[in-house]
Design a protein around this motif. Structure first.
Motif, PDB file in Angstrom:
ATOM      1  N   ARG A   1     -11.516   0.323  18.208  1.00  0.00           N
ATOM      2  CA  ARG A   1     -11.088   0.320  19.291  1.00  0.00           C
ATOM      3  C   ARG A   1     -10.746  -0.366  20.220  1.00  0.00           C
ATOM      4  O   ARG A   1      -9.793  -0.415  21.404  1.00  0.00           O
ATOM      5  N   LYS A   2     -11.230  -2.138  19.911  1.00  0.00           N
ATOM      6  CA  LYS A   2     -10.439  -3.581  20.903  1.00  0.00           C
ATOM      7  C   LYS A   2      -8.451  -3.012  20.851  1.00  0.00           C
ATOM      8  O   LYS A   2      -7.915  -3.691  21.133  1.00  0.00           O
ATOM      9  N   LEU A   3      -8.485  -3.529  18.849  1.00  0.00           N
ATOM     10  CA  LEU A   3      -6.892  -3.375  18.804  1.00  0.00           C
ATOM     11  C   LEU A   3      -6.692  -1.624  18.983  1.00  0.00           C
ATOM     12  O   LEU A   3      -5.289  -2.305  19.687  1.00  0.00           O
ATOM     13  N   GLU A   4      -6.997  -0.553  20.168  1.00  0.00           N
ATOM     14  CA  GLU A   4      -6.310   0.291  20.533  1.00  0.00           C
ATOM     15  C   GLU A   4      -6.180  -0.647  21.689  1.00  0.00           C
ATOM     16  O   GLU A   4      -4.593  -0.096  22.415  1.00  0.00           O
ATOM     17  N   LYS A   5      -6.923  -0.803  22.921  1.00  0.00           N
ATOM     18  CA  LYS A   5      -6.539  -1.115  23.734  1.00  0.00           C
ATOM     19  C   LYS A   5      -5.815  -2.101  24.559  1.00  0.00           C
ATOM     20  O   LYS A   5      -5.329  -1.994  24.816  1.00  0.00           O
ATOM     21  N   HIS A   6      -5.942  -2.881  23.307  1.00  0.00           N
ATOM     22  CA  HIS A   6      -5.682  -4.136  23.258  1.00  0.00           C
ATOM     23  C   HIS A   6      -4.248  -4.831  22.346  1.00  0.00           C
ATOM     24  O   HIS A   6      -4.299  -6.357  22.129  1.00  0.00           O
ATOM     25  N   TYR A   7      -4.022  -3.371  21.903  1.00  0.00           N
ATOM     26  CA  TYR A   7      -2.691  -3.795  20.655  1.00  0.00           C
ATOM     27  C   TYR A   7      -1.454  -4.670  21.225  1.00  0.00           C
ATOM     28  O   TYR A   7      -1.479  -5.753  20.667  1.00  0.00           O
TER      29      TYR A   7
ATOM     30  N   ASP B   1       7.329   0.997  18.871  1.00  0.00           N
ATOM     31  CA  ASP B   1       6.772   0.236  18.072  1.00  0.00           C
ATOM     32  C   ASP B   1       5.532  -0.011  18.117  1.00  0.00           C
ATOM     33  O   ASP B   1       3.939   0.144  17.517  1.00  0.00           O
ATOM     34  N   GLN B   2       5.223  -0.792  19.168  1.00  0.00           N
ATOM     35  CA  GLN B   2       3.166  -0.905  19.444  1.00  0.00           C
ATOM     36  C   GLN B   2       2.342   0.139  19.730  1.00  0.00           C
ATOM     37  O   GLN B   2       1.519   0.555  19.819  1.00  0.00           O
ATOM     38  N   VAL B   3       3.452   1.518  20.314  1.00  0.00           N
ATOM     39  CA  VAL B   3       2.140   2.286  21.095  1.00  0.00           C
ATOM     40  C   VAL B   3       2.026   2.988  19.548  1.00  0.00           C
ATOM     41  O   VAL B   3       0.518   3.201  19.477  1.00  0.00           O
ATOM     42  N   THR B   4       2.807   3.281  18.792  1.00  0.00           N
ATOM     43  CA  THR B   4       2.457   3.913  17.997  1.00  0.00           C
ATOM     44  C   THR B   4       1.397   3.024  16.850  1.00  0.00           C
ATOM     45  O   THR B   4       0.247   3.736  15.904  1.00  0.00           O
ATOM     46  N   GLY B   5       1.738   1.971  16.430  1.00  0.00           N
ATOM     47  CA  GLY B   5       0.182   0.586  16.297  1.00  0.00           C
ATOM     48  C   GLY B   5      -0.524   1.354  17.202  1.00  0.00           C
ATOM     49  O   GLY B   5      -2.355   1.433  16.071  1.00  0.00           O
ATOM     50  N   ALA B   6      -0.389   1.134  18.219  1.00  0.00           N
ATOM     51  CA  ALA B   6      -1.954   1.039  19.393  1.00  0.00           C
ATOM     52  C   ALA B   6      -2.764   3.007  18.948  1.00  0.00           C
ATOM     53  O   ALA B   6      -3.836   2.861  18.182  1.00  0.00           O
ATOM     54  N   VAL B   7      -2.264   4.326  19.204  1.00  0.00           N
ATOM     55  CA  VAL B   7      -2.188   5.535  18.263  1.00  0.00           C
ATOM     56  C   VAL B   7      -3.041   5.364  17.247  1.00  0.00           C
ATOM     57  O   VAL B   7      -4.212   5.931  16.294  1.00  0.00           O
TER      58      VAL B   7
ATOM     59  N   ARG C   1      -5.894   3.446   9.856  1.00  0.00           N
ATOM     60  CA  ARG C   1      -6.220   1.935  10.188  1.00  0.00           C
ATOM     61  C   ARG C   1      -4.692   1.381   9.295  1.00  0.00           C
ATOM     62  O   ARG C   1      -4.359   0.357   9.817  1.00  0.00           O
ATOM     63  N   VAL C   2      -4.787   1.635   7.961  1.00  0.00           N
ATOM     64  CA  VAL C   2      -3.679   1.261   7.047  1.00  0.00           C
ATOM     65  C   VAL C   2      -2.662   0.995   7.261  1.00  0.00           C
ATOM     66  O   VAL C   2      -1.235  -0.165   7.767  1.00  0.00           O
ATOM     67  N   ASN C   3      -1.760   1.892   8.434  1.00  0.00           N
ATOM     68  CA  ASN C   3      -0.558   1.449   8.921  1.00  0.00           C
ATOM     69  C   ASN C   3      -0.765   1.153  10.332  1.00  0.00           C
ATOM     70  O   ASN C   3       0.316  -0.175  10.208  1.00  0.00           O
ATOM     71  N   GLY C   4      -1.781   0.922  10.947  1.00  0.00           N
ATOM     72  CA  GLY C   4      -1.931   0.101  11.793  1.00  0.00           C
ATOM     73  C   GLY C   4      -2.235  -0.940  11.440  1.00  0.00           C
ATOM     74  O   GLY C   4      -1.302  -1.730  12.192  1.00  0.00           O
ATOM     75  N   ASP C   5      -3.023  -1.721  10.902  1.00  0.00           N
ATOM     76  CA  ASP C   5      -2.658  -3.047  10.257  1.00  0.00           C
ATOM     77  C   ASP C   5      -1.640  -3.291   9.915  1.00  0.00           C
ATOM     78  O   ASP C   5      -1.254  -4.350  10.521  1.00  0.00           O
ATOM     79  N   HIS C   6      -1.163  -2.688   9.114  1.00  0.00           N
ATOM     80  CA  HIS C   6       0.477  -2.946   8.771  1.00  0.00           C
ATOM     81  C   HIS C   6       1.788  -3.082  10.021  1.00  0.00           C
ATOM     82  O   HIS C   6       2.406  -4.553  10.045  1.00  0.00           O
ATOM     83  N   ARG C   7       1.314  -2.436  10.830  1.00  0.00           N
ATOM     84  CA  ARG C   7       2.385  -3.023  12.022  1.00  0.00           C
ATOM     85  C   ARG C   7       2.192  -3.617  12.954  1.00  0.00           C
ATOM     86  O   ARG C   7       2.966  -4.306  13.971  1.00  0.00           O
TER      87      ARG C   7
ATOM     88  N   ASP D   1       0.991  -1.464   0.149  1.00  0.00           N
ATOM     89  CA  ASP D   1      -0.052  -0.132  -0.024  1.00  0.00           C
ATOM     90  C   ASP D   1       0.238   0.674  -0.302  1.00  0.00           C
ATOM     91  O   ASP D   1       1.373   0.879   1.115  1.00  0.00           O
ATOM     92  N   THR D   2       0.821   2.076  -0.899  1.00  0.00           N
ATOM     93  CA  THR D   2       1.665   3.219  -1.187  1.00  0.00           C
ATOM     94  C   THR D   2       1.180   4.280   0.218  1.00  0.00           C
ATOM     95  O   THR D   2       1.607   5.160   0.239  1.00  0.00           O
ATOM     96  N   ARG D   3       0.134   3.969   0.889  1.00  0.00           N
ATOM     97  CA  ARG D   3      -0.074   4.703   1.934  1.00  0.00           C
ATOM     98  C   ARG D   3       0.482   4.935   3.508  1.00  0.00           C
ATOM     99  O   ARG D   3       1.033   5.478   4.015  1.00  0.00           O
ATOM    100  N   LEU D   4       1.386   3.561   3.640  1.00  0.00           N
ATOM    101  CA  LEU D   4       2.207   3.350   4.754  1.00  0.00           C
ATOM    102  C   LEU D   4       3.305   4.241   4.768  1.00  0.00           C
ATOM    103  O   LEU D   4       4.077   4.341   3.804  1.00  0.00           O
ATOM    104  N   GLU D   5       3.415   4.085   5.449  1.00  0.00           N
ATOM    105  CA  GLU D   5       5.080   5.004   6.369  1.00  0.00           C
ATOM    106  C   GLU D   5       6.225   4.390   7.245  1.00  0.00           C
ATOM    107  O   GLU D   5       5.588   3.728   8.343  1.00  0.00           O
ATOM    108  N   PRO D   6       7.023   4.760   7.556  1.00  0.00           N
ATOM    109  CA  PRO D   6       7.888   3.981   8.142  1.00  0.00           C
ATOM    110  C   PRO D   6       7.754   4.911   9.516  1.00  0.00           C
ATOM    111  O   PRO D   6       7.878   5.775   9.999  1.00  0.00           O
ATOM    112  N   GLY D   7       8.284   3.518  10.538  1.00  0.00           N
ATOM    113  CA  GLY D   7       8.645   4.231  11.869  1.00  0.00           C
ATOM    114  C   GLY D   7       7.426   5.216  12.535  1.00  0.00           C
ATOM    115  O   GLY D   7       6.103   4.779  12.729  1.00  0.00           O
TER     116      GLY D   7
END
Length: 259
Positions: A166-172, A136-142, A99-105, A71-77
């Motif tokens: 919300r569940k993915l954020e809370k229990h990432y 990295d986990q905080v970035t994904g959850a946020v 969401r796409v960036n959270g999924d990737h992480r 996906d071209t929308r993905l960003e590093p770090g």
């Protein structure tokens, strides 16, 4: 390669359950193994409240990862948080971007223990392994939280998506653990040979110098066996031929492909 993946037919598999006949879409395989991984993890299904919907989301996410492109929308770090999409873009587009960036992480951290697949180094400069993993986990959850914020109580938002986010954020970190369990116990990712297994492999590996005969007598017998196999095609002869070739350090497949 990405073009081929996008246009390829979805892979199928044959279920181990006898009451399921014929091939099934690969998402069935991934769902079966995901549920089994959750039962073996410290975060089983419904362990912190109903979350069967997250299982469905994760199975779909794994299938998309297996069959989809980049996906071209993905960003590093931490770029998704420090370089957010413009506020002039529609809320739904911004939500999907997060969401796409959270999924990737989630996929990268769960299956491969990497923050993302875009940055060159596994560890963040100046941080140790645990600090890197936590950031990295905080970035994904946020990312999931920001996507949920943009969709919550908005007309036209996909039904049921916000509770999953919300569940993915809370229990990432728990879902990262679930995917790590799936990766190591079901998919074989990150599996390592023990010292004894490695020693056994090295001892019996074909092609080692010590396996080559010192006289041509053994090789002559091998060639005679090959000629006999080509004459009658006896499968028992083939098995004997393969075993003898491996013992002598000869590639069995290359030998059998000769006319």
């Amino acid at each position: 390669m990405q073009t081929l993946l996008r246009h390829a037919k979805p892979p199928v598999y044959r279920s181990l359950f006898p009451d399921w006949s014929g091939p099934r879409p690969v998402r069935f395989f991934l769902m079966e193994n995901l549920l089994e991984a959750r039962s073996k993890s410290f975060f089983p299904t419904n362990g912190a409240g109903p979350d069967e919907d997250v299982n469905v989301y994760l199975a779909h996410l794994l299938t998309e990862f297996l069959t989809g492109g980049v996906d071209t929308r993905l960003e590093p770090g931490a770029n998704p948080l420090t370089r957010p999409p413009g506020k002039t873009e529609p809320r739904s587009s911004r939500a999907d971007w997060y969401r796409v960036n959270g999924d990737h992480r989630l996929i990268c951290q769960g299956l491969f223990d990497r923050g993302d697949a875009l940055r060159r180094r596994r560890l963040i400069f100046g941080l140790d392994e645990e600090e890197t993993r936590r950031k990295d986990q905080v970035t994904g959850a946020v990312c999931y939280g920001l996507a949920a914020n943009l969709l919550e109580n908005r007309p036209g938002a996909p039904a049921g998506l916000v509770p999953v986010l919300r569940k993915l954020e809370k229990h990432y970190d728990d879902y990262v653990h679930v995917l790590a369990t799936l990766a190591t116990k079901s998919l074989g990712l990150g599996a390592k040979l023990s010292d004894s297994d490695l020693e056994e492999l090295m001892i019996h590996s074909p092609g080692e110098p010590g396996d080559v005969p010192e006289t041509p007598a053994d090789m002559d017998r091998l060639l005679d066996l090959l000629l006999e196999y080509h004459r009658n095609g006896d499968p028992r002869l083939r098995s004997h031929l393969v075993a003898m070739a491996a013992k002598l350090g000869v590639d069995p497949q290359a030998l059998l492909s000769t006319g």
